[in-house]
Design a protein around this motif. Structure first.
Motif, PDB file in Angstrom:
ATOM      1  N   GLN A 177      16.682   1.411  14.198  1.00  8.22           N
ATOM      2  CA  GLN A 177      15.393   1.705  13.597  1.00  8.22           C
ATOM      3  C   GLN A 177      14.282   1.169  14.490  1.00  8.22           C
ATOM      4  N   PRO A 178      13.220   1.921  14.648  1.00  8.59           N
ATOM      5  CA  PRO A 178      12.117   1.418  15.453  1.00  8.59           C
ATOM      6  C   PRO A 178      11.412   0.261  14.744  1.00  8.59           C
ATOM      7  N   VAL A 179      10.973  -0.676  15.529  1.00 11.51           N
ATOM      8  CA  VAL A 179      10.255  -1.825  14.986  1.00 11.51           C
ATOM      9  C   VAL A 179       8.849  -1.355  14.618  1.00 11.51           C
ATOM     10  N   PRO A 180       8.354  -1.721  13.426  1.00 10.23           N
ATOM     11  CA  PRO A 180       7.009  -1.280  13.064  1.00 10.23           C
ATOM     12  C   PRO A 180       5.984  -1.867  14.039  1.00 10.23           C
ATOM     13  N   PRO A 181       4.934  -1.089  14.361  1.00 12.89           N
ATOM     14  CA  PRO A 181       3.961  -1.556  15.338  1.00 12.89           C
ATOM     15  C   PRO A 181       3.200  -2.794  14.891  1.00 12.89           C
ATOM     16  N   GLN A 182       3.003  -2.952  13.607  1.00 12.38           N
ATOM     17  CA  GLN A 182       2.314  -4.141  13.103  1.00 12.38           C
ATOM     18  C   GLN A 182       3.027  -4.612  11.839  1.00 12.38           C
ATOM     19  N   PRO A 183       2.972  -5.898  11.562  1.00 14.79           N
ATOM     20  CA  PRO A 183       3.642  -6.376  10.344  1.00 14.79           C
ATOM     21  C   PRO A 183       2.950  -5.799   9.104  1.00 14.79           C
ATOM     22  N   PRO A 184       3.721  -5.569   8.055  1.00 13.25           N
ATOM     23  CA  PRO A 184       3.129  -4.965   6.854  1.00 13.25           C
ATOM     24  C   PRO A 184       2.188  -5.938   6.149  1.00 13.25           C
ATOM     25  N   VAL A 185       1.211  -5.382   5.462  1.00 18.03           N
ATOM     26  CA  VAL A 185       0.308  -6.172   4.636  1.00 18.03           C
ATOM     27  C   VAL A 185       1.037  -6.446   3.325  1.00 18.03           C
ATOM     28  N   ILE A 186       1.034  -7.698   2.916  1.00 14.14           N
ATOM     29  CA  ILE A 186       1.764  -8.085   1.708  1.00 14.14           C
ATOM     30  C   ILE A 186       0.774  -8.591   0.668  1.00 14.14           C
ATOM     31  N   LEU A 245       1.895   2.987  -6.305  1.00  9.45           N
ATOM     32  CA  LEU A 245       2.374   2.158  -5.196  1.00  9.45           C
ATOM     33  C   LEU A 245       3.850   2.425  -4.958  1.00  9.45           C
ATOM     34  N   LEU A 246       4.232   2.500  -3.693  1.00 13.08           N
ATOM     35  CA  LEU A 246       5.604   2.866  -3.350  1.00 13.08           C
ATOM     36  C   LEU A 246       6.443   1.681  -2.891  1.00 13.08           C
ATOM     37  N   LYS A 247       5.821   0.661  -2.368  1.00 11.87           N
ATOM     38  CA  LYS A 247       6.562  -0.488  -1.817  1.00 11.87           C
ATOM     39  C   LYS A 247       6.422  -1.672  -2.764  1.00 11.87           C
ATOM     40  N   ILE A 248       7.328  -1.732  -3.725  1.00 12.72           N
ATOM     41  CA  ILE A 248       7.292  -2.778  -4.747  1.00 12.72           C
ATOM     42  C   ILE A 248       8.616  -3.523  -4.699  1.00 12.72           C
ATOM     43  N   ASP A 289       8.779  -9.421 -20.432  1.00  8.65           N
ATOM     44  CA  ASP A 289       7.835  -8.330 -20.653  1.00  8.65           C
ATOM     45  C   ASP A 289       6.616  -8.433 -19.743  1.00  8.65           C
ATOM     46  N   ALA A 290       6.213  -9.646 -19.354  1.00  7.32           N
ATOM     47  CA  ALA A 290       5.092  -9.796 -18.422  1.00  7.32           C
ATOM     48  C   ALA A 290       5.481  -9.318 -17.027  1.00  7.32           C
ATOM     49  N   VAL A 291       6.728  -9.608 -16.621  1.00  6.87           N
ATOM     50  CA  VAL A 291       7.206  -9.150 -15.308  1.00  6.87           C
ATOM     51  C   VAL A 291       7.355  -7.627 -15.316  1.00  6.87           C
ATOM     52  N   ALA A 292       7.926  -7.081 -16.375  1.00  6.69           N
ATOM     53  CA  ALA A 292       8.098  -5.632 -16.483  1.00  6.69           C
ATOM     54  C   ALA A 292       6.737  -4.938 -16.532  1.00  6.69           C
ATOM     55  N   ALA A 293       5.745  -5.555 -17.174  1.00  3.67           N
ATOM     56  CA  ALA A 293       4.404  -4.969 -17.228  1.00  3.67           C
ATOM     57  C   ALA A 293       3.794  -4.905 -15.834  1.00  3.67           C
ATOM     58  N   ALA A 294       3.988  -5.944 -15.024  1.00  2.00           N
ATOM     59  CA  ALA A 294       3.456  -5.937 -13.656  1.00  2.00           C
ATOM     60  C   ALA A 294       4.128  -4.843 -12.826  1.00  2.00           C
ATOM     61  N   LEU A 295       5.436  -4.699 -12.966  1.00  6.12           N
ATOM     62  CA  LEU A 295       6.155  -3.678 -12.208  1.00  6.12           C
ATOM     63  C   LEU A 295       5.747  -2.266 -12.631  1.00  6.12           C
ATOM     64  N   THR A 296       5.620  -2.030 -13.931  1.00 10.47           N
ATOM     65  CA  THR A 296       5.239  -0.699 -14.390  1.00 10.47           C
ATOM     66  C   THR A 296       3.796  -0.376 -14.034  1.00 10.47           C
ATOM     67  N   SER A 297       2.925  -1.384 -14.063  1.00 11.40           N
ATOM     68  CA  SER A 297       1.539  -1.144 -13.649  1.00 11.40           C
ATOM     69  C   SER A 297       1.478  -0.734 -12.189  1.00 11.40           C
ATOM     70  N   ALA A 298       2.244  -1.397 -11.346  1.00  8.78           N
ATOM     71  CA  ALA A 298       2.268  -1.047  -9.921  1.00  8.78           C
ATOM     72  C   ALA A 298       2.815   0.363  -9.721  1.00  8.78           C
ATOM     73  N   GLN A 299       3.833   0.713 -10.475  1.00  9.65           N
ATOM     74  CA  GLN A 299       4.414   2.041 -10.341  1.00  9.65           C
ATOM     75  C   GLN A 299       3.451   3.116 -10.847  1.00  9.65           C
ATOM     76  N   ARG A 300       2.769   2.851 -11.944  1.00 12.74           N
ATOM     77  CA  ARG A 300       1.827   3.833 -12.500  1.00 12.74           C
ATOM     78  C   ARG A 300       0.645   4.087 -11.568  1.00 12.74           C
ATOM     79  N   GLN A 301       0.258   3.069 -10.810  1.00 10.48           N
ATOM     80  CA  GLN A 301      -0.868   3.233  -9.894  1.00 10.48           C
ATOM     81  C   GLN A 301      -0.479   4.004  -8.641  1.00 10.48           C
TER      82      GLN A 301
END
Length: 140
Positions: free
Chosen positions: A53-62, A127-130, A113-125
């Motif tokens: 796999q090619p190395v990404p040109p820059q480190p990802p923003v986290i 976002l692909l890299k969760i 439920d707080a963790v699941a709420a954060a994950l579902t909020s990210a998915q609904r918006q």
């Protein structure tokens, strides 16, 4: 038993095993095996990265999302007022041309439920890299 009729005065009983039921049972088992094998061979298709796999040109923003006990959230270390504030931050992250990686790190005493709420909020918006990080604290 089958008794032979012959010229002998005392007919002797024939003691042979009738193998027809045995063969019937074996054939039924063979047919069942042939039918069930294709069902068991269904595989989940995963696309795994190759070794070259090619190395990404820059480190990802986290973007680090901490889930604290009581349903409180931190965005990169700064406290958020509520879930609506978290969704606003996630919406901003989703609008960026290069989406950041969202690392959700639950506290040991945070409710599921707080963790699941954060994950579902990210998915609904959109976002692909969760991902969930820091799970080693839950290992025994």
């Amino acid at each position: 038993m089958h008794i032979r009729a012959g010229t002998e005065p005392d007919p002797e009983p024939m003691v042979d095993i009738n193998t027809t039921p045995l063969v019937d049972v074996l054939l039924v088992l063979l047919v069942m095996l042939i039918i069930t094998i294709p069902i068991q061979l269904n595989a989940v298709s995963l696309e795994m990265p190759g070794r070259n796999q090619p190395v990404p040109p820059q480190p990802p923003v986290i973007a680090q999302v901490d889930v604290l006990p009581g349903g409180l959230y931190l965005w990169n270390g700064e406290p958020l007022a509520d879930r609506a504030a978290l969704e606003a931050k996630l919406r901003e992250a989703a609008r960026q041309p290069e989406q950041p990686e969202i690392h959700v790190r639950p506290h040991r005493q945070a409710k599921y439920d707080a963790v699941a709420a954060a994950l579902t909020s990210a998915q609904r918006q959109g976002l692909l890299k969760i991902g969930v990080v820091g799970t080693e604290q839950f290992a025994r």
